[in-house]
Write an enzyme that holds these catalytic residues in place. Structure first.
Site, PDB file in Angstrom:
ATOM      1  N   ASP A 220       0.893  -1.163   0.000  1.00 42.14           N
ATOM      2  CA  ASP A 220       0.000   0.000   0.000  1.00 42.14           C
ATOM      3  C   ASP A 220       0.926   1.206   0.000  1.00 42.14           C
ATOM      4  O   ASP A 220       1.651   1.437   0.961  1.00 42.14           O
ATOM      5  CB  ASP A 220      -0.852  -0.052   1.275  1.00 42.14           C
ATOM      6  CG  ASP A 220      -1.635   1.225   1.534  1.00 42.14           C
ATOM      7  OD1 ASP A 220      -1.484   2.204   0.760  1.00 42.14           O
ATOM      8  OD2 ASP A 220      -2.388   1.255   2.523  1.00 42.14           O
TER       9      ASP A 220
ATOM     10  N   HIS B 234      -8.178   5.116   2.948  1.00 42.75           N
ATOM     11  CA  HIS B 234      -7.586   3.779   2.725  1.00 42.75           C
ATOM     12  C   HIS B 234      -8.495   2.899   1.859  1.00 42.75           C
ATOM     13  O   HIS B 234      -8.537   1.687   2.044  1.00 42.75           O
ATOM     14  CB  HIS B 234      -7.366   3.085   4.073  1.00 42.75           C
ATOM     15  CG  HIS B 234      -6.327   3.727   4.939  1.00 42.75           C
ATOM     16  ND1 HIS B 234      -4.975   3.514   4.763  1.00 42.75           N
ATOM     17  CD2 HIS B 234      -6.437   4.577   5.993  1.00 42.75           C
ATOM     18  CE1 HIS B 234      -4.296   4.195   5.684  1.00 42.75           C
ATOM     19  NE2 HIS B 234      -5.167   4.849   6.444  1.00 42.75           N
TER      20      HIS B 234
ATOM     21  N   TYR C 212      -3.425   9.468   0.269  1.00 45.71           N
ATOM     22  CA  TYR C 212      -3.333   9.301   1.710  1.00 45.71           C
ATOM     23  C   TYR C 212      -2.337   8.200   2.080  1.00 45.71           C
ATOM     24  O   TYR C 212      -2.390   7.096   1.549  1.00 45.71           O
ATOM     25  CB  TYR C 212      -4.721   8.988   2.306  1.00 45.71           C
ATOM     26  CG  TYR C 212      -4.645   9.092   3.802  1.00 45.71           C
ATOM     27  CD1 TYR C 212      -4.461  10.340   4.411  1.00 45.71           C
ATOM     28  CD2 TYR C 212      -4.647   7.965   4.596  1.00 45.71           C
ATOM     29  CE1 TYR C 212      -4.308  10.437   5.776  1.00 45.71           C
ATOM     30  CE2 TYR C 212      -4.500   8.065   5.959  1.00 45.71           C
ATOM     31  CZ  TYR C 212      -4.336   9.309   6.543  1.00 45.71           C
ATOM     32  OH  TYR C 212      -4.163   9.411   7.892  1.00 45.71           O
TER      33      TYR C 212
ATOM     34  N   TYR D  49       2.322  -0.056  16.177  1.00 41.02           N
ATOM     35  CA  TYR D  49       1.170  -0.446  15.397  1.00 41.02           C
ATOM     36  C   TYR D  49       1.047   0.400  14.132  1.00 41.02           C
ATOM     37  O   TYR D  49       0.976   1.616  14.191  1.00 41.02           O
ATOM     38  CB  TYR D  49      -0.133  -0.310  16.205  1.00 41.02           C
ATOM     39  CG  TYR D  49      -1.255  -0.856  15.386  1.00 41.02           C
ATOM     40  CD1 TYR D  49      -1.476  -2.225  15.350  1.00 41.02           C
ATOM     41  CD2 TYR D  49      -1.994  -0.042  14.551  1.00 41.02           C
ATOM     42  CE1 TYR D  49      -2.422  -2.758  14.524  1.00 41.02           C
ATOM     43  CE2 TYR D  49      -2.950  -0.572  13.717  1.00 41.02           C
ATOM     44  CZ  TYR D  49      -3.161  -1.928  13.713  1.00 41.02           C
ATOM     45  OH  TYR D  49      -4.087  -2.463  12.862  1.00 41.02           O
TER      46      TYR D  49
ATOM     47  N   LYS E 139      -2.936  -3.555   9.651  1.00 42.87           N
ATOM     48  CA  LYS E 139      -2.864  -4.968   9.292  1.00 42.87           C
ATOM     49  C   LYS E 139      -2.117  -5.107   7.964  1.00 42.87           C
ATOM     50  O   LYS E 139      -1.835  -4.130   7.295  1.00 42.87           O
ATOM     51  CB  LYS E 139      -4.274  -5.549   9.190  1.00 42.87           C
ATOM     52  CG  LYS E 139      -4.980  -5.629  10.532  1.00 42.87           C
ATOM     53  CD  LYS E 139      -4.376  -6.685  11.439  1.00 42.87           C
ATOM     54  CE  LYS E 139      -5.067  -6.706  12.787  1.00 42.87           C
ATOM     55  NZ  LYS E 139      -4.215  -7.258  13.840  1.00 42.87           N
ATOM     56  N   ASP E 140      -1.871  -6.377   7.591  1.00 39.79           N
ATOM     57  CA  ASP E 140      -0.923  -6.592   6.502  1.00 39.79           C
ATOM     58  C   ASP E 140      -1.541  -6.851   5.143  1.00 39.79           C
ATOM     59  O   ASP E 140      -0.829  -6.951   4.165  1.00 39.79           O
ATOM     60  CB  ASP E 140      -0.028  -7.773   6.859  1.00 39.79           C
ATOM     61  CG  ASP E 140       0.582  -7.572   8.218  1.00 39.79           C
ATOM     62  OD1 ASP E 140       1.460  -6.723   8.338  1.00 39.79           O
ATOM     63  OD2 ASP E 140       0.135  -8.249   9.153  1.00 39.79           O
TER      64      ASP E 140
ATOM     65  N   ARG F  48      -9.098   0.451  11.589  1.00 39.78           N
ATOM     66  CA  ARG F  48      -7.869   0.632  12.375  1.00 39.78           C
ATOM     67  C   ARG F  48      -7.197  -0.697  12.717  1.00 39.78           C
ATOM     68  O   ARG F  48      -6.457  -0.800  13.697  1.00 39.78           O
ATOM     69  CB  ARG F  48      -8.159   1.452  13.643  1.00 39.78           C
ATOM     70  CG  ARG F  48      -8.669   2.836  13.275  1.00 39.78           C
ATOM     71  CD  ARG F  48      -9.054   3.687  14.461  1.00 39.78           C
ATOM     72  NE  ARG F  48      -9.681   4.921  13.967  1.00 39.78           N
ATOM     73  CZ  ARG F  48      -9.030   6.002  13.593  1.00 39.78           C
ATOM     74  NH1 ARG F  48      -7.717   6.041  13.674  1.00 39.78           N
ATOM     75  NH2 ARG F  48      -9.656   7.057  13.145  1.00 39.78           N
TER      76      ARG F  48
ATOM     77  N   TYR G 222      -1.016  -2.970  20.984  1.00 38.00           N
ATOM     78  CA  TYR G 222      -0.326  -2.203  19.954  1.00 38.00           C
ATOM     79  C   TYR G 222      -1.000  -0.864  19.679  1.00 38.00           C
ATOM     80  O   TYR G 222      -0.644  -0.155  18.779  1.00 38.00           O
ATOM     81  CB  TYR G 222      -0.250  -3.033  18.666  1.00 38.00           C
ATOM     82  CG  TYR G 222       0.308  -4.402  18.935  1.00 38.00           C
ATOM     83  CD1 TYR G 222       1.648  -4.554  19.263  1.00 38.00           C
ATOM     84  CD2 TYR G 222      -0.504  -5.518  18.919  1.00 38.00           C
ATOM     85  CE1 TYR G 222       2.162  -5.801  19.561  1.00 38.00           C
ATOM     86  CE2 TYR G 222       0.005  -6.766  19.214  1.00 38.00           C
ATOM     87  CZ  TYR G 222       1.333  -6.909  19.531  1.00 38.00           C
ATOM     88  OH  TYR G 222       1.842  -8.140  19.833  1.00 38.00           O
TER      89      TYR G 222
HETATM   90  C1  F6R Z   1      -7.059  -0.460   8.482  1.00 42.58           C
HETATM   91  C2  F6R Z   1      -6.858   0.840   7.863  1.00 42.58           C
HETATM   92  C3  F6R Z   1      -7.758   1.945   8.225  1.00 42.58           C
HETATM   93  C4  F6R Z   1      -7.021   2.963   9.102  1.00 42.58           C
HETATM   94  C5  F6R Z   1      -7.948   4.093   9.547  1.00 42.58           C
HETATM   95  C6  F6R Z   1      -7.217   5.165  10.341  1.00 42.58           C
HETATM   96  O1  F6R Z   1      -6.064  -1.356   8.096  1.00 42.58           O
HETATM   97  O2  F6R Z   1      -5.955   1.029   7.075  1.00 42.58           O
HETATM   98  O3  F6R Z   1      -8.913   1.499   8.857  1.00 42.58           O
HETATM   99  O4  F6R Z   1      -6.470   2.332  10.226  1.00 42.58           O
HETATM  100  O5  F6R Z   1      -8.535   4.712   8.419  1.00 42.58           O
HETATM  101  O6  F6R Z   1      -6.164   5.627   9.565  1.00 42.58           O
HETATM  102  P1  F6R Z   1      -5.215   6.812   9.994  1.00 42.58           P
HETATM  103  O7  F6R Z   1      -4.642   6.451  11.335  1.00 42.58           O
HETATM  104  O8  F6R Z   1      -4.200   6.850   8.900  1.00 42.58           O
HETATM  105  O9  F6R Z   1      -6.068   8.048  10.054  1.00 42.58           O
HETATM  106 MG    MG Z   2      -3.678   2.354   3.432  1.00 40.04          MG
HETATM  107 MG    MG Z   3      -4.789  -2.133   2.523  1.00 40.95          MG
END
Ligand code: F6R
Ligand code: MG
Ligand code: MG
Length: 367
Positions: free
Chosen positions: A12, A19, A91, A229, A232-233, A266, A349
């Site tokens: 990614d 995301h 992003y 943290y 996920k992968d 998340r 985490y």
């Molecule tokens: C899960 C994922 C998303 C982000 C969430 C918060 O793997 O990628 O759910 O964890 O959108 O993202 P940030 O911390 O970048 O605002």
């Molecule tokens: Mg992403």
């Molecule tokens: Mg992804």
């Protein structure tokens, strides 16, 4: 027949929007790099795969697994895509490139990979699964069913060439150990471990008669690499099919049940893994629910990839999707409570250490 290596390497390097998806400009950049690698003779053939905010480089070549040239090419491609992602304000641009510079191979650097070298059969049907918003252990359930469950794979019962079963290689992601189980004899032993998919993951399946791999998964855990943290992968899995291996329909069948996996919002929630066609590979609701696409290929005996076919585009997976949507509603109504939210161990985490530290002095000994 000659030996070929199939490498699926994913990262990614920036989401559109948030995301949820990949910007077309990143796809173009990826295709340009892959076409050049083919022209240069580094790879035999390629395809680009995608699910959610992740892009996969699908490549055939003669250099073997964990090859420096191939991994370096993938790193450079993701780096070039990161520059495009920055230009378009994507992003989390470059989010999976955890180190400053490439050295040796991609282990511990962020991108995930699943690779195998094998003797190509005259006709080689392969399904490549790509998942978003979940972890490598999400494959344990379906791959177990494909290669060990006669209620899923009738070939284990009635095809003499499958009747002896398969060997399962399991990695302990925390203990950094691995072990091989022979199925069906050691089925119960195997299940003790792979029933805990956050720690024990099936890495390879082998035929019992040879060391040739017939399935492989990506097994990196980003948070273990980064020491903090970071999500996920979003794993990948490659499965060879037919002629003494599970048929394509037996390989797809486990996904008719959208089993619960860890990931989603998340990376901290359980939710159903929804099988989707290419058009629907964009996790949106609560950044999900987690989803999986299946790319079907026929590999020619020169290593060329004929495909992909959108294997979950078929309406026979509509009920699984409906069940996944209903399960998503069910889980969501738990809000911040387990078992929707992951258990405490996994929360280590996220905010739990800081919150515990802040409140330490206010905890009194209970009678
Ligand atoms: C899960 C994922 C998303 C982000 C969430 C918060 O793997 O990628 O759910 O964890 O959108 O993202 P940030 O911390 O970048 O605002
Ligand atoms: Mg992403
Ligand atoms: Mg992804």
């Amino acid at each position: 027949m000659s030996e070929i290596t199939l490498s699926v390497i994913k990262a990614d390097v920036g989401g559109f929007v948030g995301h949820t998806d990949v910007h077309p400009a990143l796809r173009d950049c990826c295709d340009e790099q892959l076409a050049q690698a083919k022209k240069d003779g580094l790879i035999v053939d390629y395809a680009r795969g995608e699910v959610g905010d992740d892009i996969s480089l699908i490549m055939t070549h003669h250099k073997g697994v964990e090859n420096e040239d191939i991994h370096k090419f993938a790193w450079n491609t993701f780096t070039a895509m990161t520059e495009v992602a920055k230009k378009y304000g994507q992003y989390g641009a470059g989010q999976d490139l955890l180190v400053d510079a490439f050295s040796g191979n991609l282990k511990g650097m962020g991108p995930g990979f699943a690779e195998m070298t094998f003797e190509q059969r005259v006709s080689e049907p392969i399904v490549i699964f790509l998942a978003d918003k979940t972890e490598p252990g999400a494959w344990n359930f379906p791959i177990y069913k494909m290669f060990a469950d006669p209620f899923n794979t009738i070939g284990l019962v009635i095809d003499p060439s499958m009747h002896d079963g398969f060997r399962f290689e399991v990695q302990d992601l925390i203990g950094e150990r691995e072990i091989i189980f022979n199925l069906p004899e050691e089925m119960y032993d195997l299940l003790v471990f792979i029933g805990s998919p956050s720690r024990y993951v099936i890495k390879h399946i082998y035929r019992k008669s040879s060391d040739e791999p017939v399935a492989v998964t990506s097994t990196q855990r980003l948070f273990l690499m980064a020491g903090r943290y970071i999500g996920k992968d979003d794993p990948v899995m490659v499965v060879r099919c037919q002629s003494g291996l599970p048929a394509v329909g037996e390989v797809l069948e486990p996904f008719s049940f959208p089993h619960a996996v860890a990931g989603w919002m998340r990376g901290s929630h359980h939710g159903p893994l929804m099988p989707v066609g290419f058009e629907d590979d964009t996790p949106s609701r609560f950044d999900g629910p987690p989803r999986v696409v299946a790319l079907g290929f026929q590999l020619t005996d020169e290593g060329h990839l004929v495909g992909p076919r959108d294997m979950f585009g078929d309406k026979s997976f509509d009920n699984a999707r409906q069940l996944a949507l209903d399960a998503a509603d069910y889980f969501r109504r738990h809000g911040p409570f387990e078992p929707h939210r992951l258990p405490l161990g996994e929360m280590e985490y996220t905010t739990m250490p800081q919150v515990s530290k802040k409140l330490k002095s206010r905890f009194k000994k209970a009678d």
